[in-house]
Design an enzyme around this catalytic site. Structure first.
Site, PDB file in Angstrom:
ATOM      1  N   ASP A  23     -22.438   9.876 -13.780  1.00  0.00           N
ATOM      2  CA  ASP A  23     -23.226   9.079 -12.832  1.00  0.00           C
ATOM      3  C   ASP A  23     -24.099   8.055 -13.578  1.00  0.00           C
ATOM      4  OD1 ASP A  23     -23.107   9.232 -10.090  1.00  0.00           O
ATOM      5  OD2 ASP A  23     -25.027  10.275  -9.877  1.00  0.00           O
ATOM      6  N   VAL A  48     -19.654  -0.838  -2.522  1.00  0.00           N
ATOM      7  CA  VAL A  48     -19.308  -1.452  -1.237  1.00  0.00           C
ATOM      8  C   VAL A  48     -19.357  -0.391  -0.127  1.00  0.00           C
ATOM      9  CG1 VAL A  48     -17.589  -2.853  -0.038  1.00  0.00           C
ATOM     10  CG2 VAL A  48     -17.800  -3.003  -2.534  1.00  0.00           C
ATOM     11  N   TYR A  55     -13.049   6.459 -14.755  1.00  0.00           N
ATOM     12  CA  TYR A  55     -12.910   5.399 -13.746  1.00  0.00           C
ATOM     13  C   TYR A  55     -13.498   4.083 -14.240  1.00  0.00           C
ATOM     14  CZ  TYR A  55     -13.628   2.664  -9.521  1.00  0.00           C
ATOM     15  OH  TYR A  55     -13.617   1.654  -8.603  1.00  0.00           O
ATOM     16  N   ASP A  91       0.853  -1.192   0.000  1.00  0.00           N
ATOM     17  CA  ASP A  91       0.000   0.000   0.000  1.00  0.00           C
ATOM     18  C   ASP A  91       0.888   1.240   0.000  1.00  0.00           C
ATOM     19  OD1 ASP A  91      -3.283   0.211   1.084  1.00  0.00           O
ATOM     20  OD2 ASP A  91      -2.087   2.020   0.748  1.00  0.00           O
TER      21      ASP A  91
END
Ligand code: UD1
Length: 313
Positions: free
Chosen positions: A275, A175, A145, A34
């Site tokens: 969106d 999530v 994205y 990370d």
């Protein structure tokens, strides 16, 4: 290193849940990669003594290749998430989500890793005429994205076909859960709602609030990953990782107000670029092939998440 597990993005919200799941199952060595851009070491607090934490960046092949060499399974969660972030600032998200994913796959192939389980995204579907969304539908990404995450899937399939690297892609559906960071303008909507309700503030809803999402509890997604790491004969496949339901933002905010016994109207703003209107997973393939069995209803997941944020306040 012999047959260790690697979790890229293992200090993140989803990655750290996978790390905890692996340790619960008795996995030997778990290496976390990370760069702490959006991940936090505090997400790994309880397991710090049981893992090998490596601060490294997936954009740097030389840095990550030795860590991935010989891994039994690589869970590739490292990413720069968020649709609006990829629109506002496309270069880093392109570099991490596409080039970084390529580096992870290349390192896994070169280092003879057993399998890569890739965090794909439901955003790849875009707006479909039919719900729920099934893996066989043609992807229609609407944002950088969504496209980046889709390219990662294609790379997984190509590495499987061309190099014989075992890969599997899991398309996560929105999530949520404990540890999701609510502090950025790009944070997931439920984490933002949690913070707002606990501070007794109005949230901002982009659009009319009638857009819907298949909110999926983080523990269910972690469990799906562990199952995808074990299942046989799935290389190159894609699976939806959703709950199977669909909740509008207005419904989610109404439920939170009810849980807290307050009335706080939301503020409505213009819809966000890129969106998706509605999102809902058909989970048949993951249930059938991987033995996926999501355990948390939306109400139950929301209740647990709210209690976690209350404890942080
Ligand atoms: C998308 C993907 C998801 C991916 C995630 C990564 C879809 C359907 N889902 O989530 O798979 O993992 O990106 O970031 O594409 N909103 C508000 N107020 C806020 C914040 C958000 O109204 O303060 C709205 C957004 O406009 C959107 C919805 O809430 O309609 C969900 O937004 P967000 O939580 O950012 O996730 P997605 O963009 O749906």
């Amino acid at each position: 290193m012999l047959s260790h597990y690697v979790v890229t993005g293992g200090a993140g919200f989803i990655g750290s849940a996978i790390v905890r799941g692996l340790l619960r199952e008795g996995a030997g060595t778990v290496v976390v990669i990370d760069n702490l851009l959006t991940g936090r070491e505090s997400n790994l607090e309880e397991v710090r003594g049981s893992i090998d934490f490596q601060r490294a960046d997936i954009r740097n092949y030389e840095e990550i290749a030795p860590l991935i060499r010989g891994a039994a399974v690589v869970f590739h969660e490292a990413a720069i998430p968020s649709v609006p972030r990829s629109i506002d600032d496309p270069v880093p998200s392109h570099e991490v989500n596409i080039d970084g994913t390529f580096n992870v796959l290349r390192a896994a192939h070169q280092g003879k890793a057993g399998r890569v389980v890739y965090a794909a995204s439901s955003s790849a579907y875009g707006d479909t005429e039919v719900l729920p969304k099934v893996e066989s539908m043609t992807p229609r990404p609407k944002s950088p994205y969504a496209l980046q995450k889709l390219v990662g899937e294609y790379y997984c399939a190509v590495f499987s076909d061309v190099y014989g690297l075992e890969t599997v892609a899991l398309r996560y559906f929105n999530v949520y859960g404990p540890r999701q960071d609510p502090s950025s303008p790009y944070s997931g909507v439920l984490s933002v709602f949690m913070k707002a309700i606990l501070e007794r503030r109005s949230p901002t809803i982009f659009g009319d609030g009638e857009q819907s999402r298949d909110f999926t509890y983080v523990e269910d997604v972690a469990d799906l990953n562990l199952k995808a790491a074990r299942a046989g004969n799935i290389s190159g496949q894609i699976y939806n990782g959703g709950n199977g339901g669909r909740v509008t933002l207005n419904q989610a905010w109404a439920l939170l107000q009810k849980m807290e016994g307050v009335e706080i109207p939301a503020i409505y703003r213009t819809p966000r670029a890129g969106d998706v209107r509605d999102s809902q997973a058909d989970t048949t393939a993951a249930v059938g092939d991987l033995g996926y069995a999501p355990r948390f209803s939306f109400e139950e997941g929301l209740r647990r998440t709210l209690e976690w944020y209350r404890g942080q306040a």
